[in-house]
Structures are given as structure tokens and as C-alpha cells.
Enzyme design. Structure first.
Site: not given
Ligand SMILES: *Cc1c(COP(=O)(O)O)cnc(C)c1O
Length: 319
Positions: A3, A214
Site C-alpha cells: 500500500k 530562519y
Molecule cells: C499496513 C498494514 C499492515 C502492514 O503493517 P506493517 O507495520 O507495515 O508491517 C498489515 N496489515 C494491515 C491491515 C495494515 O493496514
């Protein structure tokens, strides 16, 4: 887990590398990500879409060979009469998923459907001793038992490290594939996946009392050599790392001086007096480890990947 454009690393390049390493099951957040992943994968591999079906996409899952994760009774109703799917039970995140008390009704409505996976997600796996982990595992076992036997999955990267009884049939690592173990303490250092560098535009020698950037928030206590690098918060470098970040130049650590600017960072280069404009410094990589960069910015490695790596990579691809 690919994702968010594979956590900023690039979904296509990540998916090809993961296929080469033997991965056959992929998760995206959205249907659009699954569509683009299917183009990368060709016909091979399973794709689950975590956010589930929507009225606009529900009829297209089977066309692209993707399976939705059904998160609610409404999504189960929307999917009725279609093919294989996953079921997500919310055991304590109060984010996506069926509440455990809905599991019975869900199982009834899915009777005859092909449930390829029953899953849940841990809220506190980054703290291995957190009592919530065992509570969620127990809720998951109970709710999953209501469904006809199907492969089960509870753990993401952190959960995969907290005990064999959290592994079930499949783990769903994300961050662990991309260079950070995802634990709060005692974090094993994983191999670097993404490297961010920037060129030095200018080197200067400043006198005691000179201030930096800044707000003049930092000042030189002694004569100092400084180096200005061409990267800033517009490139996704976290502004919260002002006065706390660092870069590496041939193994020497250069502390960040003053505030992060939009396109520029100022470093104390006293440890690397031979530094010249045109040299390159590493902001993230083997030396500037992602766990340390995230700590300096007071954020999680997830955000460093999706923001800094994602922004720099997209800009490079567009160039
Ligand atoms: C993002 C996600 C993962 C992966 O999590 P990590 O901490 O990046 O390993 C797994 N299961 C779900 C439902 C997620 O949303």
C-alpha cells in the site's frame, strides 16, 4: 504489503523484487493500487484490497483478479454472490473490520462463499509486552472459529516478531520489507532499502556567534565550517527535524543546524573539513539509518518512507 506506493519506495519496483524473493500474496489499500499492481504482476499472484469493495469497484475485482477484504456487514452485502474474499475482524483497533459480535451474522451471510483468509490487525504489536496483544489474539481466535476453516492472519511486521503464536498461517509485513523493524525498543537494524542523498551547494566558514537559517535558532559557539545541502521540507524532509537531523559525508556525521528550509538544509561540517560544493551527503541510507532519522524527527519510519522517500522518488521519476 505494498500500500501507499510500497511505503514510498515504488509499488512496481517493490512488487518485482518481492516476486523475485518468493512473495505470492500482496495487499493494497485501494482498488486503484490493485489495478496498477495487477499490471505489474501479470496473471500471477494473489492481491487482497484492504479497504474492501465500493459500489463503483465491486464488479471489477474479478476482472483484475483481486480479492476484497470485507470489513463490515455492508461490504459483505455488497459482495454477495461474488467470488473469493477475505474477512477482517476488528479485535481492538476500532478501525476497519467486523466487530466480534457481528462474526456470527457475517459467517451466516457468507455461507457458500469462498473465504480465502480471515484476518485481524494488532494495535500494540510494536510493544511486545503490551497486554493488548494477548487480548486481541484471544478475540481473534474466538471470532475466527465462527467461520468455516480458512487460513488465518493476525501479524504485520511487529507482530511477526513477538511470538510464534502470533504467526498463524500468514503474516502481512510492510515496514519490515522496507528497512525498519517496527518495534518501539530493541529494534533490530534491518538492511537499507531506500537511500536519499543531496548535493552540497555551498561551504562556508563562520565566526563564533553566527546564526543559522530562519529564526536564527542555532548559533556557532566556535569557528565552524558549514555545508548547505539542496533538500528541504518541500522534498519531504521533516521540518520537525530542525536542529536535530543529521547527514553523513564519507562516514562522518554532520549535525543539522537551525530550521529545515523549503529546499535547503545547513549542516555543521566541522567533522568533514574537506567537504566541497558538488559533494553528496546522505540523508537516509546505510549510514543515516531510517530508525535514527525518524527518531530525530520525532516520527515513525513509516512517515519518513512515505513522505521523504516517496516525494524524492516521484520527483526523480518525473525528471
Ligand atoms: C499496513 C498494514 C499492515 C502492514 O503493517 P506493517 O507495520 O507495515 O508491517 C498489515 N496489515 C494491515 C491491515 C495494515 O493496514
Amino acid at each position: 504489503m505494498i500500500k501507499a506506493d510500497a511505503y514510498g519506495v515504488g509499488a512496481a519496483v517493490a512488487a518485482r523484487a518481492l516476486v523475485g524473493a518468493g512473495a505470492r500474496t500482496f495487499f493494497t489499500a485501494t482498488f486503484a493500487e490493485a489495478l496498477s499492481l495487477r499490471r505489474t504482476l501479470g496473471a500471477a499472484g494473489r492481491i487482497f484490497v484492504l479497504n474492501g469493495p465500493e459500489p463503483e469497484t465491486v464488479a471489477r475485482f474479478e476482472d483484475i483478479g483481486a480479492m476484497p477484504v470485507l470489513n463490515s456487514l455492508a461490504q459483505i452485502a455488497l459482495w454477495a454472490g461474488r467470488g473469493a474474499c477475505a474477512v477482517h475482524i476488528d479485535t481492538g483497533m476500532n478501525r476497519l473490520g467486523l466487530s466480534p459480535h457481528e462474526a456470527g451474522a457475517a459467517a451466516e451471510r457468507l455461507a457458500g462463499a469462498e473465504v480465502a483468509l480471515v484476518m485481524s490487525h494488532l494495535a500494540c504489536a510494536s510493544t511486545p509486552a503490551h497486554p493488548m496483544n494477548a487480548v486481541q489474539r484471544a478475540r481473534f481466535m474466538e471470532a475466527a472459529s465462527v467461520f468455516p476453516p480458512a487460513p488465518r492472519s493476525l501479524a504485520a511486521s511487529a507482530g511477526a516478531q513477538i511470538g510464534a503464536d502470533f504467526l498463524f498461517d500468514m503474516v502481512r509485513p510492510g515496514i519490515g520489507l522496507y528497512g525498519a523493524a517496527g518495534l518501539d525498543g530493541d529494534n533490530p537494524r534491518l538492511a537499507t532499502v531506500a537511500r536519499v542523498t543531496a548535493p552540497i551547494l555551498q561551504v562556508r566558514d563562520v565566526a563564533p556567534g553566527a546564526t543559522f537559517g530562519y529564526g536564527a535558532t542555532d548559533a556557532a559557539a566556535a569557528p565552524m565550517r558549514t555545508a548547505v545541502a539542496a533538500i528541504g521540507y518541500a522534498d519531504g524532509y521533516p521540518r520537525a527535524a530542525s536542529s536535530k537531523g543529521f547527514a553523513f559525508h564519507h562516514g562522518r556525521r554532520l549535525p543539522l543546524l537551525g530550521r529545515v528550509s523549503m529546499d535547503l538544509l545547513i549542516f555543521d561540517a566541522s567533522a568533514a573539513p574537506e567537504i566541497r560544493s558538488g559533494d553528496t551527503v546522505e540523508l537516509l541510507g546505510d549510514e543515516a539509518h531510517i530508525d535514527d532519522v525518524a527518531a530525530a524527527a520525532g516520527t515513525a519510519p513509516y512517515e519518513i518512507l512515505t513522505t521523504l522517500v516517496g516525494t524524492v522518488r516521484r520527483a526523480q521519476e518525473a525528471a
